[in-house]
Design a protein around this motif. Structure first.
Motif, PDB file in Angstrom:
ATOM      1  N   ARG A  35       0.832  -1.212   0.000  1.00 38.49           N
ATOM      2  CA  ARG A  35       0.000   0.000   0.000  1.00 38.49           C
ATOM      3  C   ARG A  35       0.865   1.260   0.000  1.00 38.49           C
ATOM      4  NH1 ARG A  35      -2.317  -3.145   3.847  1.00 38.49           N
ATOM      5  NH2 ARG A  35      -1.730  -1.751   5.555  1.00 38.49           N
ATOM      6  N   THR A  36       1.961   1.245   0.767  1.00 37.17           N
ATOM      7  CA  THR A  36       2.864   2.400   0.809  1.00 37.17           C
ATOM      8  C   THR A  36       3.492   2.637  -0.556  1.00 37.17           C
ATOM      9  OG1 THR A  36       3.319   2.070   3.151  1.00 37.17           O
ATOM     10  CG2 THR A  36       4.947   3.327   1.900  1.00 37.17           C
ATOM     11  N   ALA A  37       3.950   1.586  -1.193  1.00 36.44           N
ATOM     12  CA  ALA A  37       4.555   1.717  -2.527  1.00 36.44           C
ATOM     13  C   ALA A  37       3.544   2.271  -3.528  1.00 36.44           C
ATOM     14  CB  ALA A  37       5.097   0.372  -2.992  1.00 36.44           C
ATOM     15  N   LEU A  38       2.322   1.762  -3.476  1.00 36.85           N
ATOM     16  CA  LEU A  38       1.289   2.243  -4.398  1.00 36.85           C
ATOM     17  C   LEU A  38       0.974   3.716  -4.162  1.00 36.85           C
ATOM     18  CD1 LEU A  38      -1.117  -0.829  -4.368  1.00 36.85           C
ATOM     19  CD2 LEU A  38       0.383  -0.084  -6.255  1.00 36.85           C
ATOM     20  N   ARG A  39       0.890   4.119  -2.894  1.00 39.68           N
ATOM     21  CA  ARG A  39       0.626   5.540  -2.599  1.00 39.68           C
ATOM     22  C   ARG A  39       1.767   6.419  -3.115  1.00 39.68           C
ATOM     23  NH1 ARG A  39      -1.850   3.318   2.153  1.00 39.68           N
ATOM     24  NH2 ARG A  39       0.086   3.442   3.307  1.00 39.68           N
ATOM     25  N   HIS A  40       3.015   5.959  -2.993  1.00 37.06           N
ATOM     26  CA  HIS A  40       4.151   6.729  -3.512  1.00 37.06           C
ATOM     27  C   HIS A  40       4.069   6.878  -5.031  1.00 37.06           C
ATOM     28  CE1 HIS A  40       6.411   7.407   0.101  1.00 37.06           C
ATOM     29  NE2 HIS A  40       6.498   6.103   0.381  1.00 37.06           N
ATOM     30  N   ILE A  41       3.704   5.815  -5.707  1.00 37.24           N
ATOM     31  CA  ILE A  41       3.579   5.868  -7.167  1.00 37.24           C
ATOM     32  C   ILE A  41       2.467   6.847  -7.558  1.00 37.24           C
ATOM     33  CG2 ILE A  41       2.953   4.557  -9.230  1.00 37.24           C
ATOM     34  CD1 ILE A  41       4.256   2.097  -7.818  1.00 37.24           C
ATOM     35  N   LEU A  42       1.326   6.753  -6.892  1.00 36.87           N
ATOM     36  CA  LEU A  42       0.198   7.640  -7.211  1.00 36.87           C
ATOM     37  C   LEU A  42       0.555   9.099  -6.959  1.00 36.87           C
ATOM     38  CD1 LEU A  42      -2.786   5.579  -5.744  1.00 36.87           C
ATOM     39  CD2 LEU A  42      -2.124   5.816  -8.144  1.00 36.87           C
ATOM     40  N   THR A  43       1.203   9.366  -5.837  1.00 36.29           N
ATOM     41  CA  THR A  43       1.614  10.739  -5.525  1.00 36.29           C
ATOM     42  C   THR A  43       2.650  11.231  -6.531  1.00 36.29           C
ATOM     43  OG1 THR A  43       1.155  10.395  -3.188  1.00 36.29           O
ATOM     44  CG2 THR A  43       2.618  12.226  -3.742  1.00 36.29           C
ATOM     45  N   GLY A  44       3.572  10.373  -6.915  1.00 38.99           N
ATOM     46  CA  GLY A  44       4.604  10.752  -7.875  1.00 38.99           C
ATOM     47  C   GLY A  44       4.058  11.051  -9.258  1.00 38.99           C
ATOM     48  N   HIS A  45       2.859  10.573  -9.547  1.00 35.21           N
ATOM     49  CA  HIS A  45       2.262  10.794 -10.867  1.00 35.21           C
ATOM     50  C   HIS A  45       1.530  12.149 -10.964  1.00 35.21           C
ATOM     51  CE1 HIS A  45       1.111   9.457 -14.810  1.00 35.21           C
ATOM     52  NE2 HIS A  45      -0.161   9.722 -14.548  1.00 35.21           N
ATOM     53  N   LEU A  46       1.342  12.807  -9.822  1.00 37.66           N
ATOM     54  CA  LEU A  46       0.690  14.119  -9.838  1.00 37.66           C
ATOM     55  C   LEU A  46       1.493  15.093 -10.702  1.00 37.66           C
ATOM     56  CD1 LEU A  46      -0.312  14.351  -6.085  1.00 37.66           C
ATOM     57  CD2 LEU A  46      -1.878  14.186  -8.030  1.00 37.66           C
ATOM     58  N   PRO A  47       0.876  15.979 -11.448  1.00 32.75           N
ATOM     59  CA  PRO A  47      -0.503  16.440 -11.373  1.00 32.75           C
ATOM     60  C   PRO A  47      -1.488  15.642 -12.224  1.00 32.75           C
ATOM     61  CG  PRO A  47       0.634  17.796 -12.940  1.00 32.75           C
ATOM     62  CD  PRO A  47       1.644  16.796 -12.391  1.00 32.75           C
ATOM     63  N   TYR A  48      -1.089  14.482 -12.701  1.00 29.65           N
ATOM     64  CA  TYR A  48      -1.939  13.685 -13.572  1.00 29.65           C
ATOM     65  C   TYR A  48      -2.695  12.637 -12.754  1.00 29.65           C
ATOM     66  CZ  TYR A  48       1.546  15.711 -16.675  1.00 29.65           C
ATOM     67  OH  TYR A  48       2.393  16.573 -17.305  1.00 29.65           O
ATOM     68  N   PRO A  49      -3.930  12.313 -13.155  1.00 32.99           N
ATOM     69  CA  PRO A  49      -4.711  11.310 -12.427  1.00 32.99           C
ATOM     70  C   PRO A  49      -4.084   9.917 -12.536  1.00 32.99           C
ATOM     71  CG  PRO A  49      -6.108  12.587 -13.928  1.00 32.99           C
ATOM     72  CD  PRO A  49      -4.689  12.918 -14.252  1.00 32.99           C
ATOM     73  N   ALA A  50      -4.223   9.154 -11.461  1.00 34.27           N
ATOM     74  CA  ALA A  50      -3.783   7.761 -11.445  1.00 34.27           C
ATOM     75  C   ALA A  50      -4.616   7.013 -10.413  1.00 34.27           C
ATOM     76  CB  ALA A  50      -2.296   7.652 -11.114  1.00 34.27           C
ATOM     77  N   ILE A  51      -4.921   5.753 -10.729  1.00 33.79           N
ATOM     78  CA  ILE A  51      -5.747   4.938  -9.853  1.00 33.79           C
ATOM     79  C   ILE A  51      -5.190   3.524  -9.766  1.00 33.79           C
ATOM     80  CG2 ILE A  51      -7.855   6.251 -10.301  1.00 33.79           C
ATOM     81  CD1 ILE A  51      -8.703   4.043 -12.260  1.00 33.79           C
ATOM     82  N   VAL A  52      -5.609   2.795  -8.733  1.00 33.54           N
ATOM     83  CA  VAL A  52      -5.328   1.374  -8.605  1.00 33.54           C
ATOM     84  C   VAL A  52      -6.680   0.685  -8.474  1.00 33.54           C
ATOM     85  CG1 VAL A  52      -4.251  -0.435  -7.213  1.00 33.54           C
ATOM     86  CG2 VAL A  52      -3.104   1.771  -7.480  1.00 33.54           C
ATOM     87  N   VAL A  53      -6.875  -0.368  -9.267  1.00 33.54           N
ATOM     88  CA  VAL A  53      -8.118  -1.140  -9.213  1.00 33.54           C
ATOM     89  C   VAL A  53      -7.802  -2.602  -8.946  1.00 33.54           C
ATOM     90  CG1 VAL A  53      -9.367   0.439 -10.742  1.00 33.54           C
ATOM     91  CG2 VAL A  53      -8.207  -1.549 -11.715  1.00 33.54           C
ATOM     92  N   ASP A  54      -8.816  -3.319  -8.464  1.00 35.04           N
ATOM     93  CA  ASP A  54      -8.646  -4.752  -8.206  1.00 35.04           C
ATOM     94  C   ASP A  54      -9.163  -5.557  -9.395  1.00 35.04           C
ATOM     95  OD1 ASP A  54     -11.442  -4.826  -7.992  1.00 35.04           O
ATOM     96  OD2 ASP A  54     -11.422  -4.991  -5.800  1.00 35.04           O
ATOM     97  N   ALA A  55      -9.258  -6.852  -9.237  1.00 35.31           N
ATOM     98  CA  ALA A  55      -9.658  -7.741 -10.328  1.00 35.31           C
ATOM     99  C   ALA A  55     -11.078  -7.473 -10.819  1.00 35.31           C
ATOM    100  CB  ALA A  55      -9.530  -9.193  -9.884  1.00 35.31           C
TER     101      ALA A  55
END
Length: 188
Positions: A35-55
């Motif tokens: 979860r921490t790694a995913l939050r870092h990736i999402l924050t690093g992608h700003l100012p562009y939208p990014a999401i994580v989805v499940d199956a």
């Protein structure tokens, strides 16, 4: 065989063996590093939208720029669990703001199995055959927003080397500007 971990476990179970791959709930303390790694990736992608989805294409995490995509969306589509494909194509969702809805809808429908969700989503959009320029990937979505029309392409990252079923089924979708105008609008 190149089967997903869930299917490998199912095969083992059907043969009378115990599943090999764990399926840990994403909110389990043991997956905090994920979860921490995913939050870092999402924050690093700003100012562009990014999401994580499940199956099931349900929203797991999103960065702050995701709000740009959800402006004006009906409240009932934003209550968890949020299915991002439904959010995209439902008439009360993004569909009313997507300039190239037929092309974008075809792009989404091409990526999912023909199941109940497919039937629901295909009922929201006109039945249009792909045009001669439809290549099935790198389809920009043209989205009306308060900032002006945005042209976004997406990339999808999977975690194919994960040894946990839950993590292996996650997809990170990053929206990128398809032109300089969109980049400037998102940077502002």
């Amino acid at each position: 065989m190149e089967l997903p971990l869930r299917e490998r476990n199912d095969l083992l179970l059907s043969a009378g063996y115990a599943p090999v791959y764990p399926q840990t709930p994403l909110d389990d303390p043991g997956l905090e590093h994920v979860r921490t790694a995913l939050r870092h990736i999402l924050t690093g992608h700003l100012p562009y939208p990014a999401i994580v989805v499940d199956a099931r294409h349900e929203l797991v995490l999103a960065n702050d720029a995701f709000d740009l995509l959800t402006e004006g969306i009906a409240e009932h589509l934003l209550r968890p669990p949020i299915n991002v494909l439904r959010l995209s194509l439902h008439p009360d969702g993004l569909a009313s703001r997507i300039v190239n809805l037929e092309q974008w809808a075809q792009h989404i429908l091409d990526r999912i199995p023909r199941d109940d969700l497919y039937e629901e989503l295909s009922g929201y959009v006109p039945n249009a055959a792909p045009g001669p320029d439809h290549v099935g990937f790198a389809v920009p979505v043209r989205l009306r927003s308060a900032r002006g029309e945005l042209r976004l392409t997406t990339t999808i990252t999977t975690f194919a080397t994960a040894l946990d079923v839950t993590v292996s089924e996650l997809k990170l979708e990053a929206f990128l500007p398809a032109d300089a105008t969109t980049a400037a609008l998102l940077a502002g």
